[in-house]
Scaffold this active site. Structure first.
Site, short mmCIF file in Angstrom:
data_model
loop_
_atom_site.label_atom_id
_atom_site.label_comp_id
_atom_site.label_asym_id
_atom_site.label_seq_id
_atom_site.Cartn_x
_atom_site.Cartn_y
_atom_site.Cartn_z
N SER A 56 4.56 27.79 -35.75
CA SER A 56 4.27 27.14 -34.48
C SER A 56 3.10 27.77 -33.73
O SER A 56 2.63 27.22 -32.74
CB SER A 56 5.51 27.17 -33.58
N LYS B 297 10.53 27.15 -25.05
CA LYS B 297 9.11 27.55 -25.00
C LYS B 297 8.47 27.10 -23.69
O LYS B 297 7.73 27.85 -23.04
CB LYS B 297 8.36 26.96 -26.18
#
Length: 818
Positions: free
Chosen positions: A708, A751
């Site tokens: 990611s 996140k």
């Protein structure tokens, strides 16, 4: 306590006989012209000293100690006065009985507890005339009472009757020495005889006081005779009861030996009525268990085998234990579900804050169950989330809302398949597996069964426990679960199974496919504050005993606890820190010191010490070669700064910061994308051959991996190679391909919350992750600009400034000429 125990102290090397001689050496008081005596006095409580009797006394009052010391200096006796109320510590003038005893007191001994003791000898009865003073010690005026010493014929008969009764009491009461009776036989004075026997008897102090108040020996002997008759009756009854108990014990012991002999004889003959009685009990238990047909047939078959075995055969115990397991399991006994959706909602909201998705799923189940009560298939849920997010405690609340029994099995570290399915009965000490054991403990066939830490299962040469759980958690199979010990199909279809895990990646796919996964997201800061105020603080105040002082935490104090003293997605450590603060306050309260009524933010550091965690500081300026990425950990979302430096070298790429293989591959993919677009970015190709690229991810001790960070790594490298800065308030996450496409990632909610916590303004998110935004709190969505992206070109356009901040690093001129 033995009388001699008072005089065994090595500090005083004086025998008991010598101390007794000291008592006799003290002269009695002489009367004045009016026949009165003026002397010091000491109060006596819960004890009576009779004339001519020697007894130890405790001296605990300071006034009594001063009176004794004054009397011993003058070599005089003291007057012992019995208190009317033994509980009174400072008796007044009217608090003494009208008759006392003149006493000689021996040497004082200091006891370890700080009190004193002494040996005293009663001399004669005295009548209290006047209390002269009470402080600092008691001084009184008394009149001696002279008793007749001759015994006429009626008196002698009364004395003989008393002695006969006393003989019976000595014979029955083992606390009275036999020498007391012999001593009584040699006393010729009636008053002395009555006093001697009264002091020897184990009667209440009130009865002894009544005898002390009788100056007439005849009256005293008559009263004593009545007391002796009552005491003898009680002692005879006690002796009778003791004899019966002893006889019963002897008979039981005798029966035990006879039964053991009979059992041995019947075993030799193959006949045992006792064994038949046990078998009848086993048969009765089978009938009471209401077993299904297949289990009933097995139990009766094993009972038939048991009847053929002698009771001492080793196999008989194994079969008996097996039948007990069958009969003690719940086969049909079930609790009735509470199908009130509103009640369930109240219970869930009372115990847990938020978790709307999970609560809705439980309420949906209750609603469907209420519409179709005979629905057999139970949901098998898997709660997945970071530690401390309330997975296990929510299971208890669901059980309470449904009205079911709650049982829990921890699977962490289980590596043996026999822990799930049990052992074969051929092994010594075999037992069923944890599933069957827990069902027996539940006592109901439809409990809420929690399998905790299912992702912590292991596997080795003893089998794979996860594979054994496939049958347990499969609604198509668990109606006939087979345990190796029972070897009988057991119905688990009515059980509501809930499993918990911290990560889905460690659960085998076949097992995961059988469960409905419900993710427990990490709590944002505002949610933690609400949980602390509504649940954690009241619970800790109660547990630490300070729920009565209305202690409160300011909002700033709670925020500081969340930000600087905890680093987690859940609230477990937050509760620990709140508990520490409560314990500090509890100690101040217990010590009688001033304690705060409200905990402020500055007080947190005073109570808990320096902060343990620090939020990463956002960049003050737009930097070249520095980009902010978003990562997910077991404790929730984190921001991650990536730094890139370009310097002269040989075209090497160096990556530091304990980076995993997947992240290293993302660096190579991003670098290939940059090389393929070098002309568009005005980067000479020779830069890649003659310049080294160094990527570093701070906090090098923490391992990092995953795809990611692909677009963040590429953005930082491109900024360092072109000299264009990256906007400091832009954070990003997404996987990159060689063509620059941005692929979706996981942990989006956590996140984005981490970006919001750091103060970011813009978040770049893969377009296919927009579906995850509905789980975001409204406050986060309102304060962040979330931009969906499909290609790396969009990232370059949004995150990198169009103007150069520095000249891009290029190979030196000399090297270029070569």
């Amino acid at each position: 306590m033995n009388q001699n125990d008072w005089f065994d102290d090595e500090e005083f090397d004086v025998s008991l006989s010598q101390r007794t001689e000291e008592l006799y050496s003290v002269p009695s008081h002489e009367t004045d012209a009016d026949g009165l005596i003026e002397a010091w006095a000491i109060p006596l409580r819960d004890m009576v000293i009779f004339p001519k009797m020697i007894s130890p006394i405790f001296v605990g009052r300071e006034s009594s100690l001063l009176a004794i010391q004054e009397a011993q200096r003058s070599n005089q006796t003291v007057i012992g006065l019995s208190q009317r109320d033994s509980e009174q510590n400072n008796p007044g003038r009217d608090d003494f009985l009208p008759i006392g005893v003149e006493m000689a007191i021996g040497r004082l001994l200091t006891l370890p507890e700080g009190a004193s003791s002494a040996l005293v000898q009663g001399r004669r009865r005295v009548e209290l005339v006047e209390v002269l003073q009470l402080t600092p010690f008691i001084r009184v005026r008394v009149r001696p009472i002279n008793e007749p010493t001759d015994a006429e014929r009626e008196m002698k008969a009364l004395m003989r009757s008393v002695i006969d009764s006393f003989e019976q009491a000595v014979h029955l009461d083992h606390s009275i020495p036999d020498e007391a009776h012999l001593y009584a036989l040699n006393i010729t004075e009636p008053g002395w005889l009555a006093d001697m026997i009264a002091s020897s008897l184990t009667i209440p102090a009130q009865e002894k006081q009544k005898l002390l108040l009788l100056p007439d020996p005849a009256t005293r002997l008559q009263q004593l005779n009545m007391l002796l008759a009552q005491l003898v009756d009680v002692l005879e009854l006690e002796d009778k009861i003791q004899s019966q108990v002893q006889s019963e014990m002897d008979r039981s012991q005798r029966e035990y030996y006879l039964r053991e002999q009979l059992k041995a004889i019947e075993t030799e003959l193959g006949e045992s009525d006792i064994w038949s009685g046990d078998l009848a009990e086993v048969h009765q238990n089978i009938e009471k268990a209401h077993l299904p047909k297949h289990a009933l047939a097995t139990a009766l078959k094993e009972l038939g085998r048991l009847k053929q075995l002698p009771p001492m055969a080793p196999e008989s115990g194994i079969i008996r234990a097996y039948i007990d397991w069958i009969t003690e399991l719940p086969w049909k006994n079930a609790t009735r579900d509470k199908l009130d959706v509103r009640h369930a909602a109240k219970v869930l909201d009372r115990d847990h804050y938020g978790l709307k998705k999970i609560k809705d799923r439980i309420l949906e189940y209750i609603a469907v169950k209420s519409l179709k009560p005979k629905k057999d298939r139970q949901p098998i849920l898997c709660f997945v989330g970071a530690p401390g997010t309330g997975k296990t405690s929510l299971g208890r609340s669901i059980a309470e809302a449904l009205g079911r029994e709650f049982v829990r099995v921890s699977l962490g570290g289980v590596r043996d398949v026999s822990e799930i399915r049990g052992h074969r009965r051929t092994y010594i000490g075999a037992l069923p597996g944890r599933i069957i054991q827990t069902m027996k403990r539940a006592g109901k066939i439809n409990p809420l069964f929690m399998l905790d830490e299912i992702d912590k299962l292991g596997a080795d040469f003893r089998g794979d426990p996860a594979a054994a759980l496939l049958e347990v958690l499969d609604p198509e199979q668990n109606n006939a679960f087979s345990d190796h010990y029972l070897e009988i199909d057991y119905d688990l279809s009515k059980v509501m199974f809930i499993t918990t895990a911290n990560s889905l990646y460690d659960i085998p796919d076949a097992l995961l496919d059988r469960m409905e996964v419900i993710e427990f997201p990490g709590y944002i800061e505002d949610e933690k504050l609400q949980i602390a105020e509504q649940y954690l603080i009241p619970r800790q105040l109660l547990e630490n005993g300070i729920d009565d002082i209305d202690l409160s935490f300011s909002s700033a104090a709670l925020k500081r606890l969340v930000r600087e003293y905890t680093d987690e997605a859940g609230v477990r450590n937050l509760e620990r820190e709140i508990g520490k603060v409560c314990r500090k306050v509890a100690r101040l309260k217990a010590e009688g010191k001033r304690y705060p009524q409200q905990i402020s933010a500055p007080a947190i550091e005073k109570l808990l010490g320096p902060p343990e965690y620090f939020l990463p500081d956002p960049e003050e300026n737009d930097e070249v070669g520095v980009a902010t990425g978003l990562a997910w950990t077991i404790n929730g979302g984190e921001t991650m700064t990536i730094e890139v430096a370009v310097l002269e070298g040989k075209g090497n790429v160096q990556i530091t910061g304990r980076v995993g293989e997947v992240m290293q591959e993302s660096v190579q993919a991003g670098l290939t994308y940059i090389k393929s677009r070098a002309a568009d970015f005005d980067i000479p190709l020779e830069v890649f051959d003659r310049m080294d690229i160094h990527l570093h991810m701070p906090e090098g001790a923490i391992p990092k991996d995953g795809p990611s960070a692909g677009i963040t790594l590429t953005t930082a490298m491109l900024s360092a190679l072109t000299g264009h800065p990256v906007y400091r308030d832009v954070s990003m996450t997404g996987e990159i391909t060689l063509r620059g496409r941005v692929l979706p990632v996981g942990g989006v909610r956590d996140k984005i919350i981490a970006a919001h916590r750091l103060g970011m303004k813009v978040v770049l998110l893969p377009e296919k992750n927009i579906k995850d935004l509905h789980e975001l709190p409204k406050q986060v969505r309102a304060e962040l600009k979330i931009i969906p992206i499909k290609h790396m070109d969009q990232v370059v356009e949004i995150a990198i400034a169009p103007e150069r901040a520095i000249d891009p690093p290029r190979p030196s001129k000399e090297e270029s000429d070569e």
